[in-house]
Design a protein around this motif. Structure first.
Motif, mmCIF file in Angstrom:
data_model
loop_
_atom_site.group_PDB
_atom_site.id
_atom_site.type_symbol
_atom_site.label_atom_id
_atom_site.label_comp_id
_atom_site.label_asym_id
_atom_site.label_seq_id
_atom_site.Cartn_x
_atom_site.Cartn_y
_atom_site.Cartn_z
ATOM 1 N N UNK A 184 3.639 2.264 2.102
ATOM 2 C CA UNK A 184 3.155 3.630 2.344
ATOM 3 C C UNK A 184 1.960 3.949 1.445
ATOM 4 N N UNK A 185 2.050 3.520 0.183
ATOM 5 C CA UNK A 185 0.899 3.711 -0.714
ATOM 6 C C UNK A 185 -0.311 2.935 -0.200
ATOM 7 N N UNK A 186 -0.095 1.704 0.249
ATOM 8 C CA UNK A 186 -1.194 0.873 0.737
ATOM 9 C C UNK A 186 -1.865 1.523 1.953
ATOM 10 N N UNK A 187 -1.069 2.061 2.840
ATOM 11 C CA UNK A 187 -1.592 2.741 4.036
ATOM 12 C C UNK A 187 -2.438 3.950 3.633
ATOM 13 N N UNK A 188 -1.928 4.732 2.685
ATOM 14 C CA UNK A 188 -2.656 5.928 2.240
ATOM 15 C C UNK A 188 -3.957 5.543 1.533
ATOM 16 N N UNK A 247 2.578 -8.838 -8.739
ATOM 17 C CA UNK A 247 3.057 -9.287 -7.425
ATOM 18 C C UNK A 247 4.562 -9.593 -7.401
ATOM 19 N N UNK A 248 5.324 -8.671 -7.918
ATOM 20 C CA UNK A 248 6.772 -8.796 -7.854
ATOM 21 C C UNK A 248 7.375 -7.445 -7.478
ATOM 22 N N UNK A 249 6.975 -6.970 -6.297
ATOM 23 C CA UNK A 249 7.461 -5.680 -5.809
ATOM 24 C C UNK A 249 8.919 -5.832 -5.385
ATOM 25 N N UNK A 250 9.800 -5.031 -5.997
ATOM 26 C CA UNK A 250 11.220 -5.126 -5.668
ATOM 27 C C UNK A 250 11.471 -4.737 -4.217
ATOM 28 N N UNK A 251 12.513 -5.309 -3.652
ATOM 29 C CA UNK A 251 12.839 -5.068 -2.252
ATOM 30 C C UNK A 251 13.030 -3.599 -1.920
ATOM 31 N N UNK A 252 13.642 -2.849 -2.857
ATOM 32 C CA UNK A 252 13.903 -1.438 -2.572
ATOM 33 C C UNK A 252 12.656 -0.572 -2.714
ATOM 34 N N UNK A 253 11.542 -1.192 -3.146
ATOM 35 C CA UNK A 253 10.293 -0.442 -3.287
ATOM 36 C C UNK A 253 9.218 -0.911 -2.298
ATOM 37 N N UNK A 254 9.581 -1.852 -1.449
ATOM 38 C CA UNK A 254 8.584 -2.411 -0.525
ATOM 39 C C UNK A 254 8.037 -1.351 0.431
ATOM 40 N N UNK A 255 8.921 -0.497 0.963
ATOM 41 C CA UNK A 255 8.447 0.536 1.881
ATOM 42 C C UNK A 255 7.507 1.507 1.172
ATOM 43 N N UNK A 269 -7.888 3.114 -9.912
ATOM 44 C CA UNK A 269 -6.721 3.667 -9.210
ATOM 45 C C UNK A 269 -5.925 2.560 -8.540
ATOM 46 N N UNK A 270 -6.641 1.644 -7.902
ATOM 47 C CA UNK A 270 -5.990 0.554 -7.188
ATOM 48 C C UNK A 270 -5.157 -0.304 -8.141
ATOM 49 N N UNK A 271 -5.747 -0.711 -9.264
ATOM 50 C CA UNK A 271 -5.053 -1.579 -10.207
ATOM 51 C C UNK A 271 -3.895 -0.851 -10.886
ATOM 52 N N UNK A 272 -4.072 0.436 -11.164
ATOM 53 C CA UNK A 272 -2.991 1.206 -11.794
ATOM 54 C C UNK A 272 -1.769 1.268 -10.892
ATOM 55 N N UNK A 273 -1.998 1.434 -9.606
ATOM 56 C CA UNK A 273 -0.866 1.461 -8.674
ATOM 57 C C UNK A 273 -0.213 0.092 -8.535
ATOM 58 N N UNK A 274 -1.002 -0.962 -8.538
ATOM 59 C CA UNK A 274 -0.409 -2.306 -8.521
ATOM 60 C C UNK A 274 0.496 -2.498 -9.728
ATOM 61 N N UNK A 275 0.040 -2.049 -10.889
ATOM 62 C CA UNK A 275 0.837 -2.165 -12.109
ATOM 63 C C UNK A 275 2.129 -1.355 -11.976
#
Length: 368
Positions: A188-192, A176-184, A165-171
């Motif tokens: 939120x996913x990381x917190x959950x 490691x290239x999370x776009x700026x508009x998706x950082x929040x 689950x963890x790796x699928x969400x990273x993908x």
């Protein structure tokens, strides 16, 4: 890169001894997958066993030890032209401890003035703890900084406990290239994820980690999760070859032939006061028995550190209690040469792994 730029800090911070002395290091490696990246199924490799760069060393430039006598004692088949770890021991770690030949090699090294060294890398740990480092670095909170190793270890345990689950969400987030508009959304996913998986941690550890990741929403930019090639967790292993070259700058370093690493090092020259530092070479292992013995050492530690990564604390206690006399003899020979090497210079050993793995190493090998 000037070798003294990072060297002095490393020596002082870790209180390393005898790093200016002259040694001759021999190296081999195991579990070098070249690259690690995310796929739709998780990772590009079926098994992310620990990468180990390890081998033997001796004081000075010359050592008169008779390798031929050792090889004769091992009674290898006549078809063996080059000694490999597989000729000494096979199977998982607990099985290789049963090998009398492995015990013979370790005892011979101790008796003939050799020491050992290793670098141990947990691939997944190295790949994901940047998320924690990114938050801690931006917050600059003394409490988180002081406890960063335990926090990273706890985070790795959560990631590893439900890695699919963890790796699928990273993908999905192009880490490691999370776009700026998706950082929040990423935060939120990381917190959950931490909140849901944190039940496996002690309450205090869970609360600290929860508190840290919640702080990610207040940070303008998380530098380690954006701006890199998406999906690529480890692009190369060259950086791990550099440490000993600058830390033991007065020594000679002899590596098994590895063309990609050799080419990369040529593009990243080491200097001292603007003078090139040529303290390493790559050779054919067929011609160097010390490299062949280093293959045995690297293979041994590759099995050992992968065992520590996967075994539970409870199983580790049972495994050690059930060791046979031969396994205990081999383990004792390993502990002896590690202790002697560590006494000469703690810098011979470098580990990038979770606190849990390091704790299990202290328990299994050193009885701490």
């Amino acid at each position: 890169m000037d070798v003294n730029e990072h060297r002095d800090i490393l020596i002082t911070h870790n209180r390393l001894q005898n790093t200016d002395d002259v040694y001759t290091f021999y190296y081999d490696e195991t579990n070098n997958i070249r690259k690690l990246y995310l796929t739709d199924l998780g990772l590009n490799v079926e098994q992310d066993d620990n990468f180990v760069l390890a081998g033997i060393l001796h004081k000075g430039i010359q050592n008169d030890a008779d390798f031929s006598a050792l090889f004769d004692t091992l009674n290898l088949q006549k078809t063996v032209k080059e000694l490999k770890f597989k000729h000494i021991a096979k199977g998982p770690f607990l099985d290789i401890l049963k090998s009398k030949k492995l015990c013979t090699v370790l005892c011979w090294l101790s008796k003939n003035g050799f020491y050992i060294h290793y670098f141990n890398l947990n691939l997944l740990y190295w790949s994901v703890v940047d998320m924690v480092d990114s938050i801690i670095g931006e917050l600059n909170n003394p409490f988180y900084i002081m406890n960063h190793m335990q926090i990273k270890s706890d985070f790795y345990e959560l990631a590893n406990s439900n890695r699919s689950v963890f790796l699928r969400n990273l993908k999905d987030f192009n880490y490691p290239n999370v776009r700026g508009d998706r950082c929040d959304d990423f935060c939120l996913w990381l917190i959950a994820f931490v909140n849901n998986q944190g039940v496996i941690l002690p309450d205090l550890n869970k609360n600290i980690l929860n508190g840290l990741v919640k702080e990610s929403l207040s940070i303008d930019e998380l530098p380690f999760i954006s701006g890199f090639r998406e999906g690529e967790l480890i692009s190369e292993f060259m950086v791990f070859y550099l440490r000993n070259l600058y830390l033991y700058k007065n020594s000679k370093h002899v590596f098994d032939e590895e063309h990609q690493i050799e080419d990369n090092l040529k593009d990243f020259p080491l200097t001292e006061n603007s003078v090139p530092l040529n303290n390493y070479e790559f050779v054919r292992s067929h011609d160097y028995k010390a490299i062949q013995i280093s293959d045995v050492v690297a293979g041994l530690f590759g099995k050992y550190f992968t065992y520590l990564k996967n075994v539970s604390d409870e199983q580790l206690i049972m495994d050690k209690a059930e060791l046979t006399s031969q396994q205990l003899e081999t383990l004792g020979a390993l502990k002896k040469i590690i202790d002697v090497s560590d006494e000469l210079s703690r810098g011979f050993f470098n580990v990038v792994s979770s606190s849990g793995e390091q704790r299990k190493n202290n328990s299994f090998l050193h009885g701490v």
